[in-house]
Design a protein around this motif. Structure first.
Motif, mmCIF file in Angstrom:
data_model
loop_
_atom_site.group_PDB
_atom_site.id
_atom_site.type_symbol
_atom_site.label_atom_id
_atom_site.label_comp_id
_atom_site.label_asym_id
_atom_site.label_seq_id
_atom_site.Cartn_x
_atom_site.Cartn_y
_atom_site.Cartn_z
ATOM 1 N N ASP A 1 -17.983 115.045 -19.641
ATOM 2 C CA ASP A 1 -17.265 115.187 -20.922
ATOM 3 C C ASP A 1 -17.153 113.810 -21.591
ATOM 4 O OD1 ASP A 1 -17.015 117.818 -20.419
ATOM 5 O OD2 ASP A 1 -14.844 117.902 -20.265
ATOM 6 N N PHE A 2 -18.209 113.436 -22.339
ATOM 7 C CA PHE A 2 -18.230 112.096 -22.927
ATOM 8 C C PHE A 2 -18.029 112.099 -24.443
ATOM 9 C CE2 PHE A 2 -22.548 113.704 -22.386
ATOM 10 C CZ PHE A 2 -23.032 113.646 -23.681
ATOM 11 N N ASP A 3 -18.112 113.275 -25.052
ATOM 12 C CA ASP A 3 -17.959 113.369 -26.506
ATOM 13 C C ASP A 3 -16.495 113.111 -26.884
ATOM 14 O OD1 ASP A 3 -19.363 114.583 -29.091
ATOM 15 O OD2 ASP A 3 -17.338 115.387 -29.008
ATOM 16 N N LYS A 4 -16.269 112.472 -28.047
ATOM 17 C CA LYS A 4 -14.892 112.150 -28.467
ATOM 18 C C LYS A 4 -14.008 113.389 -28.535
ATOM 19 C CE LYS A 4 -15.195 107.837 -31.088
ATOM 20 N NZ LYS A 4 -15.187 107.242 -32.416
ATOM 21 N N GLU A 5 -14.568 114.483 -29.061
ATOM 22 C CA GLU A 5 -13.793 115.726 -29.176
ATOM 23 C C GLU A 5 -13.427 116.270 -27.795
ATOM 24 O OE1 GLU A 5 -12.547 117.613 -31.851
ATOM 25 O OE2 GLU A 5 -12.980 115.784 -32.944
ATOM 26 N N GLU A 6 -14.370 116.141 -26.839
ATOM 27 C CA GLU A 6 -14.104 116.636 -25.477
ATOM 28 C C GLU A 6 -13.005 115.815 -24.817
ATOM 29 O OE1 GLU A 6 -18.327 118.481 -23.985
ATOM 30 O OE2 GLU A 6 -18.219 116.312 -24.020
ATOM 31 N N ILE A 7 -13.063 114.501 -25.025
ATOM 32 C CA ILE A 7 -12.055 113.607 -24.427
ATOM 33 C C ILE A 7 -10.681 113.905 -25.022
ATOM 34 C CG2 ILE A 7 -11.328 111.172 -24.276
ATOM 35 C CD1 ILE A 7 -14.442 110.536 -24.163
ATOM 36 N N LYS A 8 -10.665 114.129 -26.347
ATOM 37 C CA LYS A 8 -9.395 114.384 -27.046
ATOM 38 C C LYS A 8 -8.785 115.718 -26.606
ATOM 39 C CE LYS A 8 -9.186 115.577 -31.585
ATOM 40 N NZ LYS A 8 -9.555 115.364 -32.990
ATOM 41 N N ARG A 9 -9.634 116.742 -26.440
ATOM 42 C CA ARG A 9 -9.115 118.096 -26.186
ATOM 43 C C ARG A 9 -9.040 118.466 -24.702
ATOM 44 N NH1 ARG A 9 -9.705 121.336 -31.132
ATOM 45 N NH2 ARG A 9 -10.472 119.961 -32.759
ATOM 46 N N HIS A 10 -9.629 117.629 -23.832
ATOM 47 C CA HIS A 10 -9.626 117.883 -22.386
ATOM 48 C C HIS A 10 -10.365 119.163 -21.996
ATOM 49 C CE1 HIS A 10 -7.020 114.504 -22.190
ATOM 50 N NE2 HIS A 10 -5.906 115.132 -22.530
ATOM 51 N N PHE A 11 -11.414 119.510 -22.729
ATOM 52 C CA PHE A 11 -12.291 120.590 -22.261
ATOM 53 C C PHE A 11 -13.707 120.362 -22.781
ATOM 54 C CE2 PHE A 11 -10.147 122.697 -26.002
ATOM 55 C CZ PHE A 11 -11.254 122.870 -26.821
ATOM 56 N N SER A 12 -14.676 121.008 -22.101
ATOM 57 C CA SER A 12 -16.091 120.812 -22.467
ATOM 58 C C SER A 12 -16.431 121.586 -23.728
ATOM 59 C CB SER A 12 -16.996 121.290 -21.328
ATOM 60 O OG SER A 12 -16.682 120.610 -20.137
ATOM 61 N N ILE A 13 -17.251 120.950 -24.570
ATOM 62 C CA ILE A 13 -17.695 121.589 -25.821
ATOM 63 C C ILE A 13 -19.202 121.839 -25.763
ATOM 64 C CG2 ILE A 13 -18.020 121.121 -28.295
ATOM 65 C CD1 ILE A 13 -15.252 119.676 -28.144
ATOM 66 N N SER A 14 -19.918 120.952 -25.063
ATOM 67 C CA SER A 14 -21.366 121.173 -24.952
ATOM 68 C C SER A 14 -21.802 121.057 -23.491
ATOM 69 C CB SER A 14 -22.142 120.193 -25.838
ATOM 70 O OG SER A 14 -21.667 118.897 -25.623
ATOM 71 N N THR A 15 -22.991 121.586 -23.215
ATOM 72 C CA THR A 15 -23.541 121.539 -21.849
ATOM 73 C C THR A 15 -24.022 120.132 -21.549
ATOM 74 O OG1 THR A 15 -24.181 123.846 -21.834
ATOM 75 C CG2 THR A 15 -25.451 122.390 -20.419
ATOM 76 N N THR A 16 -23.707 119.658 -20.350
ATOM 77 C CA THR A 16 -24.138 118.325 -19.932
ATOM 78 C C THR A 16 -24.950 118.435 -18.652
ATOM 79 O OG1 THR A 16 -22.005 117.578 -20.737
ATOM 80 C CG2 THR A 16 -23.308 115.975 -19.582
ATOM 81 N N LEU A 17 -25.951 117.564 -18.553
ATOM 82 C CA LEU A 17 -26.827 117.553 -17.381
ATOM 83 C C LEU A 17 -26.447 116.386 -16.470
ATOM 84 C CD1 LEU A 17 -29.463 118.535 -15.957
ATOM 85 C CD2 LEU A 17 -30.710 116.973 -17.429
ATOM 86 N N ILE A 18 -26.264 116.687 -15.169
ATOM 87 C CA ILE A 18 -26.021 115.615 -14.192
ATOM 88 C C ILE A 18 -26.986 115.841 -13.019
ATOM 89 C CG2 ILE A 18 -24.301 114.429 -12.772
ATOM 90 C CD1 ILE A 18 -22.132 115.842 -14.389
ATOM 91 N N PRO A 19 -27.999 114.967 -12.862
ATOM 92 C CA PRO A 19 -28.917 115.136 -11.726
ATOM 93 C C PRO A 19 -28.290 114.512 -10.463
ATOM 94 C CG PRO A 19 -29.719 113.476 -13.291
ATOM 95 C CD PRO A 19 -28.335 113.830 -13.705
ATOM 96 N N VAL A 20 -27.900 115.346 -9.513
ATOM 97 C CA VAL A 20 -27.185 114.869 -8.317
ATOM 98 C C VAL A 20 -28.163 114.800 -7.138
ATOM 99 C CG1 VAL A 20 -25.306 115.406 -6.710
ATOM 100 C CG2 VAL A 20 -25.030 115.901 -9.146
ATOM 101 N N PRO A 21 -28.469 113.584 -6.635
ATOM 102 C CA PRO A 21 -29.357 113.497 -5.466
ATOM 103 C C PRO A 21 -28.561 113.837 -4.199
ATOM 104 C CG PRO A 21 -28.786 111.295 -6.293
ATOM 105 C CD PRO A 21 -28.036 112.278 -7.125
ATOM 106 N N TRP A 22 -29.058 114.790 -3.390
ATOM 107 C CA TRP A 22 -28.317 115.212 -2.191
ATOM 108 C C TRP A 22 -29.304 115.637 -1.107
ATOM 109 C CZ3 TRP A 22 -23.352 114.528 -1.107
ATOM 110 C CH2 TRP A 22 -22.794 115.205 -0.020
ATOM 111 N N ASP A 23 -29.297 114.923 -0.016
ATOM 112 C CA ASP A 23 -30.107 115.289 1.149
ATOM 113 C C ASP A 23 -31.585 115.472 0.764
ATOM 114 O OD1 ASP A 23 -30.701 115.980 3.727
ATOM 115 O OD2 ASP A 23 -30.203 118.102 3.474
ATOM 116 N N LYS A 24 -32.154 114.457 0.105
ATOM 117 C CA LYS A 24 -33.567 114.444 -0.324
ATOM 118 C C LYS A 24 -33.903 115.509 -1.367
ATOM 119 C CE LYS A 24 -35.202 112.496 4.000
ATOM 120 N NZ LYS A 24 -35.857 112.792 5.260
#
Length: 696
Positions: free
Chosen positions: A50-73
């Motif tokens: 949640d990096f968008d200003k509106e998301e930070i202000k409102r404390h909820f997600s407004i758009s989909t975000t991608l996080i590539p999490v490396p785990w066990d190869k």
């Protein structure tokens, strides 16, 4: 970031009701994988997703975000989606790019409307899924109750694979149903073996039995062994579970407390172990040159192709096209064809996005999700491929927006800036639509709900520095006549030199065609009005029907017949005859029993059966005529009704509050009908007050 082969990729979308804890779970995953050095909190506005200003202000997600999490190869591409219904377009885009889903359920709130909508989306896209119950650190949360709610809704598919161990009301560990063993939490995410408390044995027995039944159903050999009372090894159970999960025949339920990092590493292990890699999923496009089906199936050995599932058009980040590679290996120096537009694009650089942070990668293998910057011709839904083998993929189905408001610039002269900014926002958000309603001189913006439109206006202000005010849209009434009239119009002026003279006699009557503004006929005999003035008469009519004499709405369904008149050989002109026609029209229209017509829309409302009565009562209050009710055989009723457009303003908010967010509606314009006299009187009065103000 390393390059991952197709078999070492998992694309997982986090779904669930607003406030269930999806972003907190994504944050815990990123922290455990070593991507961040401290655990962010939604309340503090410092999470990865949640990096968008509106998301930070409102404390909820407004758009989909991608996080590539490396785990066990393995790389787990986590798609963190908004839970609030106004941002359903973001969820639909993410689901189209995912290969599996984790439905997040709040242990405190239990199964909610958003949980059921998430399940329905998984069914639609045939996505394997797991359920993760959060808030297990809360003292009075009952995991058993959530499992019962899920089983009631979805039956034997629901298989709990973990359940909590509590001591003095505290969440201290869990029981692994597959291994039939207890684990106690130590430090931030570690665990050690522990005995299973006696009071939990009956649950272990019950949950283990559910699991064994499901495993037995995977093959005849297993079924025979199950009936003979044979036990399955942990390896056999895990393999059978993976097969069943991938076919969506079993939905494992696990739990934890992401805020304390508990249960999150188990979830990541299960994602890697049970969810399919992209090459286990089918993916078909159309080979444009041969018009045959191209089975891409995320095979890295086939020709290069990709689908653009989302666009980010941020003034600070720039434009990124988020792609899912459907086949082949896409490299940073490739030149690809935008199959939709027929334009070639050179890639320059490839990225994976960690929230708002682009990380450069040399290549992306089939099944992976990444981003390309600054592709000029590319929009969401476009397909990318090589020029020699162009392949077109079907577009994701995105919800149609039905909530509409009128908008105008607060500062004069900002109109161009606003339209450019809105064009960028619409490229990013497919559920936002702008319509220029020239007949009623208004600009309209459509969204999924009021909150969606408010946030869009705030983004305009924050990102693009333009201020817009929203108001209730003007309903496109029409004016017509019901009777006949016979009038004359004379325009005569004498003021030194050439005068002006035009004289027409006309009949007005209903044409019977409400699609067409007017029909013009002339039956003049003996040259009373010369032929060369007929176009001027029609020009006068054209001008009059734009703003009717009753309440300044466009006119429809009028037949005008010019049958007589007179002219002056010197003073007559086209202008004089046009003016004479305008005078005749105004009088003739008002003499022919004028009425206002209001637009009627055909509406479909889908609601759970228990709300049918409330919704029908509300539609009646809105002057709606219910035409039919049909069950959809999934516990819902589809109500079909004709409703005046004037009465549907704000319906999205009202329907949500009536049905707890579970109701859905759609509508389309049907026809025009005569407005009731009280509505007509109100509109004429509103018009009169506007005229008075203009005179002042």
């Amino acid at each position: 970031m390393d390059v991952f082969r197709t078999d070492r990729i998992r694309n997982v979308v986090l779904l669930g009701h607003g406030g269930a804890g999806k972003t907190t779970l994504a944050e815990a995953m990123a922290y455990l994988a070593g991507m961040t050095s401290r655990l962010g909190r939604v309340e503090d506005g410092n999470t990865v997703s949640d990096f968008d200003k509106e998301e930070i202000k409102r404390h909820f997600s407004i758009s989909t975000t991608l996080i590539p999490v490396p785990w066990d190869k393995v790389k787990v591409n986590v798609l963190d989606t908004p839970g609030y219904f106004d941002f359903v377009g973001e969820v639909e885009e993410a689901v189209s790019a995912a290969d599996a889903a984790v439905i997040v359920v709040s242990g405190k709130a239990g199964v909610q409307v958003g949980t059921q909508k998430a399940w329905e989306l998984c069914e639609k896209y045939k996505l394997p899924r797991m359920i993760f119950v959060t808030d297990m650190d809360v003292d009075d949360v009952s995991y058993r109750k959530v499992v019962e709610q899920l089983t009631e809704l979805y039956g034997k598919k629901i298989a709990p694979i973990h359940f909590p161990i509590r001591e003095d009301g505290k969440f201290v560990g869990y029981v692994n149903v597959v291994k039939q063993a207890g684990r106690r939490f130590i430090d931030k995410a570690g665990k050690e073996e522990c005995p299973i408390p006696e009071y939990l044995n009956e649950y272990l027995e019950k949950y283990h039995e559910i699991l064994m039944e499901s495993v037995a159903e995977t093959s005849e050999e297993f079924m025979d062994r199950y009936f003979e009372g044979d036990t399955f090894s942990v390896t056999e159970v895990s393999a059978a579970l993976a097969t069943n999960v991938q076919e969506a025949a079993i939905v494992p339920v696990c739990m934890g407390s992401p805020i304390n990092l508990r249960g999150v590493s188990n979830l990541l292990d299960d994602i890697c172990g049970y969810f399919p890699s992209p090459d286990k999923r089918s993916c078909n496009g159309i080979a444009v040159k041969t018009n045959e089906i191209f089975e891409a199936n995320y095979d890295f050995a086939k020709t290069k192709s990709a689908y653009v599932w989302k666009t980010i058009a941020d003034p600070f980040l720039g434009k990124y096209s988020l792609i899912k590679v459907c086949s082949g290996v896409i490299k940073s120096d490739d030149t690809l064809l935008n199959v939709e537009k027929g334009e070639e694009e050179r890639l320059n650089k490839l990225y994976v996005l960690e929230g708002s942070k682009p990380i450069e990668v040399p290549e992306l293998h089939a099944g992976d999700i990444g981003a390309i910057a600054k592709l000029n011709s590319v929009q969401t839904g476009d397909s990318l491929a090589t020029k020699t083998a162009p392949i077109m993929y079907p577009k994701a189905q995105i919800s149609t927006p039905y909530t509409c408001k009128r908008f105008k610039a607060v500062k004069k002269g900002d109109e161009d800036k606003i339209s450019q900014a809105l064009a960028k926002m619409m490229s990013e958000d497919k559920t936002l639509r702008v319509v220029n309603d020239s007949a009623n001189r208004q600009s309209l913006i459509y969204g999924i709900g009021d909150q969606h439109l408010d946030i869009a206006m705030n983004k305009l202000k924050e990102r693009y520095k333009v201020d817009v005010e929203l108001s209730k849209p003007k309903v496109p009434f029409r004016e017509t006549i019901r009777k006949n009239s016979d009038v004359e119009g004379k325009h005569k002026k004498q003021s030194g030199g050439h005068g002006q003279y035009g004289h027409v006699k006309m009949r007005f009557e209903p044409s019977g065609d409400l699609e067409t503004p007017y029909v013009f006929e002339q039956v003049v005999v003996g040259g009373a009005v010369p032929k060369n003035y007929f176009p001027a008469v029609e020009k006068g009519l054209q001008e009059c029907v734009l703003k009717g004499p009753l309440a300044a709405y466009p006119v429809v369904g009028v037949k005008a017949t010019l049958y007589d008149g007179s002219y002056h050989p010197v003073d007559s002109s086209e202008m004089a005859f046009k003016m004479a026609t305008i005078l005749a029209f105004k009088k003739g229209f008002m003499d022919a029993s004028p009425v206002l017509l209001e637009p009627i829309v055909s509406m479909k409302v889908t609601v759970p059966d228990k709300y049918t009565g409330d919704v029908m009562g509300d539609l009646n209050k809105r002057r709606g005529r219910v035409l039919g009710m049909n069950p959809d055989h999934q516990g819902n009723t589809i109500i079909e009704a004709d409703v005046p457009q004037l009465e549907i303003y704000g319906y999205s908010t009202d329907l949500r509050s009536m049905t707890g967010g579970s109701g859905e509606f759609s509508y389309e314009f049907a026809r025009y009908e005569q407005a009731p006299s009280d509505i007509q009187a109100k509109e004429i009065e509103a018009r009169a007050s506007k005229v008075d103000k203009a005179d002042e």
